[in-house]
Design a protein around this motif. Structure first.
Motif, PDB file in Angstrom:
ATOM      1  N   THR A  58       0.848  -1.188   0.000  1.00 14.11           N
ATOM      2  CA  THR A  58       0.000   0.000   0.000  1.00 14.11           C
ATOM      3  C   THR A  58       0.884   1.239   0.000  1.00 14.11           C
ATOM      4  O   THR A  58       1.971   1.237   0.572  1.00 14.11           O
ATOM      5  CB  THR A  58      -0.934   0.062   1.228  1.00 14.11           C
ATOM      6  N   ASN A 113       0.858   5.310   0.853  1.00 20.14           N
ATOM      7  CA  ASN A 113       0.166   6.442   1.467  1.00 20.14           C
ATOM      8  C   ASN A 113       0.807   7.731   0.968  1.00 20.14           C
ATOM      9  O   ASN A 113       2.024   7.891   1.041  1.00 20.14           O
ATOM     10  CB  ASN A 113       0.274   6.391   2.991  1.00 20.14           C
ATOM     11  N   ILE A 146      -2.276  11.863   5.884  1.00 21.68           N
ATOM     12  CA  ILE A 146      -2.486  10.943   4.770  1.00 21.68           C
ATOM     13  C   ILE A 146      -3.667  11.450   3.953  1.00 21.68           C
ATOM     14  O   ILE A 146      -4.783  11.562   4.460  1.00 21.68           O
ATOM     15  CB  ILE A 146      -2.771   9.509   5.278  1.00 21.68           C
ATOM     16  N   LYS A 190      -4.668   6.829   0.012  1.00 25.21           N
ATOM     17  CA  LYS A 190      -4.128   5.485   0.195  1.00 25.21           C
ATOM     18  C   LYS A 190      -4.309   4.742  -1.127  1.00 25.21           C
ATOM     19  O   LYS A 190      -5.428   4.628  -1.611  1.00 25.21           O
ATOM     20  CB  LYS A 190      -4.894   4.740   1.295  1.00 25.21           C
TER      21      LYS A 190
END
Ligand SMILES: [Zn+2]
Length: 145
Positions: free
Chosen positions: A75, A77, A84, A87
């Motif tokens: 993943t 970010n 953040i 995502k």
């Protein structure tokens, strides 16, 4: 460990399979980076046991197709103003161009140099790709770094 809070604008590459982080670190050329990079290996992870994490205190362009080829479970970010804001869940790309290279000497890509090397996802479980022209099978891990 560098906290996400310490990154003002940048990228955190998370859930990297333990041991794979160095490959991504090198692929992104982070060893020569003029900005702060935190490279964490063998971090504890509830889901994965151990994982690697790369925190980049800079907004850099990343080819998510290639990152997905390296490891579709990663993943990403995106951090803006210490928060953040996005995502990104990676996945194996359906099609890649000039990333996997067909080595079949009888393939048109071997005889005609201007023809792009196009591969299509064949089997997501096995992470295999099939050449557009000659049906040669390649593994996602065989990409040109
Ligand atoms: Zn081919």
């Amino acid at each position: 460990m560098l906290n996400i809070d310490e990154i003002k604008n940048g990228i955190v590459i998370d859930h990297i399979k333990a041991g794979q982080g160095i490959r991504i670190f090198n692929w992104l050329g982070l060893g020569k980076a003029p900005y702060t990079v935190a490279f964490v290996v063998n971090a504890n992870s509830k889901q994965m046991g151990k994982k690697d994490i790369i925190k980049i205190d800079n907004t850099i362009a990343i080819n998510f197709n290639i990152l997905g080829l390296i490891d579709p479970n990663i993943t990403v970010n995106i951090i803006e103003n210490e928060k953040i804001t996005e995502k990104i869940k990676l996945q194996l790309p359906e099609t890649v161009e000039d990333v996997l290279i067909c080595k079949n000497p009888r393939c048109i890509t071997s005889t005609e140099k201007y023809v792009p090397h196009i591969f299509h996802l064949e089997n997501p479980e096995l992470r295999t790709y099939r050449c557009e022209y000659c049906d040669e099978i390649k593994s996602a891990g065989d990409f040109r770094e």
